[in-house]
Motif scaffolding. Structure first.
Motif, PDB file in Angstrom:
ATOM      1  N   SER A 314      71.144  47.721  43.617  1.00 13.29           N
ATOM      2  CA  SER A 314      70.820  48.009  45.009  1.00 13.29           C
ATOM      3  C   SER A 314      70.712  46.749  45.851  1.00 13.29           C
ATOM      4  CB  SER A 314      69.494  48.779  45.086  1.00 13.29           C
ATOM      5  OG  SER A 314      68.428  47.956  44.651  1.00 13.29           O
ATOM      6  N   ALA A 315      70.670  45.588  45.221  1.00 15.66           N
ATOM      7  CA  ALA A 315      70.500  44.334  45.954  1.00 15.66           C
ATOM      8  C   ALA A 315      71.848  43.695  46.254  1.00 15.66           C
ATOM      9  CB  ALA A 315      69.624  43.379  45.154  1.00 15.66           C
ATOM     10  N   SER A 316      72.149  43.509  47.534  1.00 12.17           N
ATOM     11  CA  SER A 316      73.381  42.820  47.910  1.00 12.17           C
ATOM     12  C   SER A 316      73.108  41.321  47.923  1.00 12.17           C
ATOM     13  CB  SER A 316      73.849  43.288  49.277  1.00 12.17           C
ATOM     14  OG  SER A 316      73.269  42.509  50.306  1.00 12.17           O
ATOM     15  N   PRO A 317      74.161  40.475  47.819  1.00  9.73           N
ATOM     16  CA  PRO A 317      73.940  39.024  47.859  1.00  9.73           C
ATOM     17  C   PRO A 317      73.295  38.571  49.159  1.00  9.73           C
ATOM     18  CG  PRO A 317      76.289  39.543  48.019  1.00  9.73           C
ATOM     19  CD  PRO A 317      75.588  40.807  47.651  1.00  9.73           C
ATOM     20  N   PHE A 318      73.487  39.330  50.241  1.00  6.95           N
ATOM     21  CA  PHE A 318      72.865  38.999  51.513  1.00  6.95           C
ATOM     22  C   PHE A 318      71.347  39.153  51.415  1.00  6.95           C
ATOM     23  CE2 PHE A 318      77.193  40.061  52.376  1.00  6.95           C
ATOM     24  CZ  PHE A 318      77.572  39.293  53.460  1.00  6.95           C
ATOM     25  N   VAL A 319      70.905  40.251  50.817  1.00  4.24           N
ATOM     26  CA  VAL A 319      69.472  40.491  50.657  1.00  4.24           C
ATOM     27  C   VAL A 319      68.875  39.496  49.673  1.00  4.24           C
ATOM     28  CG1 VAL A 319      67.757  42.193  49.956  1.00  4.24           C
ATOM     29  CG2 VAL A 319      69.762  42.919  51.240  1.00  4.24           C
ATOM     30  N   ILE A 320      69.616  39.183  48.618  1.00  2.11           N
ATOM     31  CA  ILE A 320      69.152  38.196  47.639  1.00  2.11           C
ATOM     32  C   ILE A 320      68.933  36.847  48.328  1.00  2.11           C
ATOM     33  CG2 ILE A 320      69.799  36.876  45.586  1.00  2.11           C
ATOM     34  CD1 ILE A 320      71.389  39.323  44.652  1.00  2.11           C
ATOM     35  N   ALA A 321      69.862  36.466  49.197  1.00  3.04           N
ATOM     36  CA  ALA A 321      69.768  35.181  49.899  1.00  3.04           C
ATOM     37  C   ALA A 321      68.516  35.125  50.772  1.00  3.04           C
ATOM     38  CB  ALA A 321      71.016  34.960  50.739  1.00  3.04           C
ATOM     39  N   ILE A 322      68.237  36.217  51.492  1.00  2.00           N
ATOM     40  CA  ILE A 322      67.065  36.236  52.369  1.00  2.00           C
ATOM     41  C   ILE A 322      65.783  36.244  51.541  1.00  2.00           C
ATOM     42  CG2 ILE A 322      65.860  37.541  54.165  1.00  2.00           C
ATOM     43  CD1 ILE A 322      68.594  38.654  55.017  1.00  2.00           C
ATOM     44  N   ASN A 323      65.790  37.014  50.454  1.00  2.00           N
ATOM     45  CA  ASN A 323      64.620  37.079  49.585  1.00  2.00           C
ATOM     46  C   ASN A 323      64.297  35.726  48.973  1.00  2.00           C
ATOM     47  OD1 ASN A 323      63.141  39.469  49.412  1.00  2.00           O
ATOM     48  ND2 ASN A 323      64.747  40.502  48.260  1.00  2.00           N
ATOM     49  N   SER A 324      65.342  35.006  48.547  1.00  2.00           N
ATOM     50  CA  SER A 324      65.141  33.719  47.885  1.00  2.00           C
ATOM     51  C   SER A 324      64.515  32.683  48.803  1.00  2.00           C
ATOM     52  CB  SER A 324      66.477  33.184  47.346  1.00  2.00           C
ATOM     53  OG  SER A 324      67.385  32.931  48.413  1.00  2.00           O
ATOM     54  N   ALA A 325      64.646  32.895  50.135  1.00  2.00           N
ATOM     55  CA  ALA A 325      64.045  31.970  51.103  1.00  2.00           C
ATOM     56  C   ALA A 325      62.588  32.313  51.374  1.00  2.00           C
ATOM     57  CB  ALA A 325      64.834  31.997  52.401  1.00  2.00           C
ATOM     58  N   VAL A 329      59.770  41.035  55.136  1.00  2.00           N
ATOM     59  CA  VAL A 329      60.202  42.123  56.021  1.00  2.00           C
ATOM     60  C   VAL A 329      61.712  42.100  56.289  1.00  2.00           C
ATOM     61  CG1 VAL A 329      59.920  43.274  58.246  1.00  2.00           C
ATOM     62  CG2 VAL A 329      57.947  42.182  57.152  1.00  2.00           C
ATOM     63  N   LEU A 330      62.269  40.913  56.613  1.00  2.00           N
ATOM     64  CA  LEU A 330      63.681  40.821  56.981  1.00  2.00           C
ATOM     65  C   LEU A 330      64.624  41.379  55.913  1.00  2.00           C
ATOM     66  CD1 LEU A 330      65.530  39.984  59.247  1.00  2.00           C
ATOM     67  CD2 LEU A 330      65.632  37.683  58.284  1.00  2.00           C
ATOM     68  N   PRO A 331      64.355  41.170  54.604  1.00  2.00           N
ATOM     69  CA  PRO A 331      65.249  41.781  53.599  1.00  2.00           C
ATOM     70  C   PRO A 331      65.363  43.293  53.747  1.00  2.00           C
ATOM     71  CG  PRO A 331      63.898  40.114  52.568  1.00  2.00           C
ATOM     72  CD  PRO A 331      63.364  40.278  53.972  1.00  2.00           C
ATOM     73  N   SER A 332      64.247  43.942  54.072  1.00  2.00           N
ATOM     74  CA  SER A 332      64.283  45.395  54.252  1.00  2.00           C
ATOM     75  C   SER A 332      65.100  45.777  55.475  1.00  2.00           C
ATOM     76  CB  SER A 332      62.861  45.942  54.398  1.00  2.00           C
ATOM     77  OG  SER A 332      62.172  45.878  53.170  1.00  2.00           O
ATOM     78  N   ILE A 333      64.966  44.984  56.556  1.00  2.00           N
ATOM     79  CA  ILE A 333      65.736  45.260  57.771  1.00  2.00           C
ATOM     80  C   ILE A 333      67.228  45.115  57.496  1.00  2.00           C
ATOM     81  CG2 ILE A 333      66.225  44.463  60.116  1.00  2.00           C
ATOM     82  CD1 ILE A 333      63.296  43.640  60.340  1.00  2.00           C
TER      83      ILE A 333
END
Length: 558
Positions: A314-325, A329-333
C-alpha cells in the motif's frame, strides 16, 4: 425532433443523463420516466455526444494516465533497476511516446473517428491486424479497471483499520460505474477535477522533495547519498531493461486522447493537436523530474518498496519519501492523492473499453450488441461488460492480491506496446498511401513534428522493446528461467498473436493487406473542401504573425 433547452448546461450527474434526451411530447413527464427512456436504443445510426470541452481535452492529455504505473509501479521499477535504471528506462520510453503521440496527432486531426486505433489499423494496414489491435486495446482497458481497484485496496491499507479493504473496493466500483453512466460529461468533468488534483500534488511533491534533499527537514542533508550507496543501478543492464515495460505501463493511457476525437465539442483539427502537444510537458515535469527526485529520496534497497519480501504494497515510493523525512500528516494527504489517481484511471478504463468495443462492433469485428448506444449517447453494452469484468477487483479480499496486481500490470503494459506500435505503423502506411495516390501534404490539417521519421522510430522502438522483454521474460532478474514468469510477462504478445492468426483463419483471407492505391483516405473527415481548409489555415497563420510576441510564444508552447 426538438432538443430540450437545458442540454447545453452542466448540471449534476442525474440531470446530465436527463438533459441529453430528445422529446416531441410537450406534456410534462416525471424524472423517473425521462431517466428510464434515456436507456432506450438511439434510433438510426448510433452517435456519441460531442460535448467534451477544450479544457477537458487538455487536462486528459496532460494528466489522464498518471496513476498506479507512476505512484505504485514506480516503486517496483526502482527496486529492480535503481534510480539510474529508472531514469534511463523512462527517458527511452518518453522519446518513443513523443513520436507515437505526434503520429497520433496527425491522424486524429485528419480522421476524428470513434475508436481510432482499431479503425485506422483495419483501414490502412490489414483487417486482421485491426481485429487483433482493437481487441488487444479493449482487453487492456477492461483489465485496467480491476487493476486500479485492486491497487486502491492496497493503498487503503496505509491507514490501519478494522474495515476490510474490499468494502472500499465496492464503494469505488459503484462510483466509477455511475460516473460513466453520466455519459462523456460525467467522464470529462471527473477527469478534469482529478487531473488538477494530481498535477498540484506532483508539483507540491517536487518542491517538497527539493527541500528534503537539501536538508530542510529533521532528516538532515541527503544530497546524492543514495546515488553513492547503494548506487544508481540495482541489477545493471538487465535491471534497466526490466524497467522499460513498467515505464510503458506508467505512460499507458496517453493515447486515450485519440478516442475522444469523435466526442470533441470543438474542431479536432486544432484542439486535439494542441492537447497532444502538452504530452511533452507531462513527460518532462511530471515523470522525468519527479522520478529523479524520488531516486534521491528512496534507495532501491529499501525494504518498504514493492517487490521486497517485507514490503507493504500500500506504500508508494512517494509516501515512503515523505515518511522518511519525518513529516507528519502529509503522507496521509498524499496517499489520498494516490487513491484519487487510481480511481481516475479506473474511470478512464470504462470509457476506453466502451468506446473501443463500439468501434469494433461498427466495423463488424465484435458482436453487434456492442453497437447499442442509448439516447443519452452512452455505449451501454460496453459499460455493462466493463462493469462485469470489474468484479475481478474483489480478489483484493484474498491474500494473493499482490500476485494478481503483478499479472494484470504485466499484461496491460505489453498491450500498450502493441497499441503504440500500431499507431506508428498506421501513420507510416497513411503517408505511403497519400504518396502512392499523388495526394499532397497540404491536404493535412496538421503535420506531425516528427514526420515519417518519428513513425519509423516508434515502430523500431516497439520491436526492440518486445525483443528485450522476451529475453527478460526468459531469463528474469535474479531468478532462474521459469514458465510461469515468462507467461506472466509476455502474455500480451501471445494474446495479440492468437487474435491475429485466429481472424486470418476465420476470414480465410491470408493476404488482406490494404493496397496503397486502394486506401480510403477521406471517409470520416470533417473537412473535405481542401482549398477552403488551406485558406483557413493560412488566415490563422497570418493572424498569429500579426499578434503580440507573447501570444505567439504561447501558441508555440501550448
Amino acid at each position: 425532433m426538438k432538443k430540450t433547452s437545458f442540454e447545453s448546461l452542466d448540471f449534476d450527474a442525474s440531470n446530465t443523463i436527463i438533459n441529453t434526451l430528445t422529446s416531441t411530447d410537450p406534456t410534462p413527464v416525471s424524472t423517473w420516466h425521462n431517466l428510464k427512456n434515456s436507456f432506450k436504443r438511439q434510433p438510426g445510426n448510433p452517435e456519441l455526444n460531442q460535448t467534451l470541452k477544450k479544457r477537458q481535452l487538455r487536462m486528459i492529455s496532460l494528466a489522464s494516465c498518471i496513476g498506479s504505473g507512476l505512484f505504485i509501479g514506480g516503486g517496483s521499477a526502482l527496486k529492480v533497476g535503481g534510480a539510474g535504471g529508472v531514469l534511463i528506462g523512462w527517458a527511452i520510453v518518453s522519446v518513443y511516446l513523443y513520436c507515437v503521440m505526434q503520429s497520433l496527432a496527425e491522424m486524429v486531426a485528419v480522421l476524428p473517428i470513434s475508436g481510432s486505433f482499431a479503425a485506422y489499423s483495419s483501414r490502412f494496414v490489414d483487417p486482421s491486424w485491426g481485429f487483433a489491435v482493437g481487441w488487444n486495446y479493449a482487453l487492456f482497458w477492461v483489465v485496467v479497471l480491476p487493476l486500479e481497484l485492486v491497487a486502491s485496496a492496497m493503498t487503503i491499507k496505509f491507514w490501519p483499520s478494522a474495515i476490510n479493504p474490499v468494502v472500499w473496493v465496492a464503494v469505488f466500483y459503484v462510483l466509477i460505474i455511475l460516473l460513466n453512466l453520466c455519459g462523456n460529461k460525467g467522464f470529462g468533468e471527473a477527469e478534469f477535477v482529478s487531473a488538477v488534483i494530481k498535477l498540484l500534488a506532483i508539483v507540491g511533491f517536487n518542491i517538497l522533495a527539493i527541500v528534503i534533499i537539501c536538508g530542510g527537514t529533521d532528516a538532515g542533508f541527503i544530497g546524492a547519498r543514495y546515488w553513492h550507496h547503494p548506487g544508481p543501478f540495482a541489477n545493471g543492464a538487465k535491471g534497466t531493461i526490466s524497467v522499460l515495460i513498467t515505464a510503458v505501463y506508467s505512460l499507458a493511457g496517453t493515447e486515450l486522447i485519440g478516442l475522444t476525437a469523435s466526442e470533441s465539442k470543438g474542431n479536432p483539427r486544432t484542439e486535439l493537436p494542441h492537447a497532444i502537444k502538452l504530452v511533452f510537458y507531462r513527460i518532462v515535469v511530471f515523470y522525468m523530474v519527479t522520478l529523479t527526485l524520488v531516486g534521491f529520496l528512496v534507495p532501491w534497497n529499501s525494504d518498504q518498496l514493492v517487490g521486497s519480501s517485507s514490503s507493504d504494497a500500500s506504500a508508494s515510493p512517494f509516501v515512503i519519501a515523505i515518511n522518511s523525512a519525518g513529516i507528519k500528516v502529509l503522507p496521509s494527504i498524499f496517499n489520498v492523492v494516490v487513491l484519487i489517481a487510481l480511481l481516475a484511471i479506473g474511470n478512464s478504463a470504462v470509457y476506453g473499453f466502451s468506446r473501443t468495443i463500439l468501434s469494433l462492433a461498427q466495423q463488424g469485428l465484435a458482436p453487434r450488441i456492442f453497437m447499442y448506444v442509448d439516447r443519452a449517447g452512452r455505449p451501454l453494452m460496453g459499460i455493462l461488460v466493463a462493469a462485469v469484468v470489474g468484479l475481478l477487483a474483489f480478489v483484493s479480499a484474498t491474500p494473493d492480491q499482490e500476485v494478481v496486481f503483478a499479472w494484470l500490470m504485466a499484461l496491460s503494459g505489453l498491450s500498450t506496446l502493441f497499441t503504440w506500435a500500431s499507431v506508428s505503423l498506421v501513420h507510416l502506411r497513411f503517408r505511403m498511401g497519400m504518396k502512392a495516390q499523388g495526394r499532397g501534404l497540404d491536404e493535412l490539417p496538421y503535420l506531425a513534428n516528427t514526420g515519417v521519421g518519428g513513425a519509423i522510430v516508434g515502430l523500431v522502438t516497439s520491436v526492440v522493446i518486445l525483443v528485450l522483454q522476451f529475453w527478460i521474460s526468459l531469463y528474469p532478474v535474479g531468478r532462474a528461467p521459469n514458465a510461469k514468469v515468462f507467461f506472466q510477462n509476455y502474455l500480451g504478445a501471445v494474446v495479440v498473436l492468437v487474435f491475429f492468426v485466429g481472424h486470418k483463419l476465420y476470414s480465410r483471407k491470408l493476404n488482406a493487406v490494404v493496397r496503397l492505391h486502394e486506401m480510403d483516405l477521406d471517409s470520416g473527415r470533417r473537412e473535405l473542401d481542401f482549398e477552403l481548409m488551406r485558406q483557413v489555415i493560412e488566415t490563422e497563420k497570418e493572424e498569429l504573425r500579426m499578434s503580440s510576441w507573447y501570444r505567439r510564444m504561447w501558441r508555440v508552447l501550448f
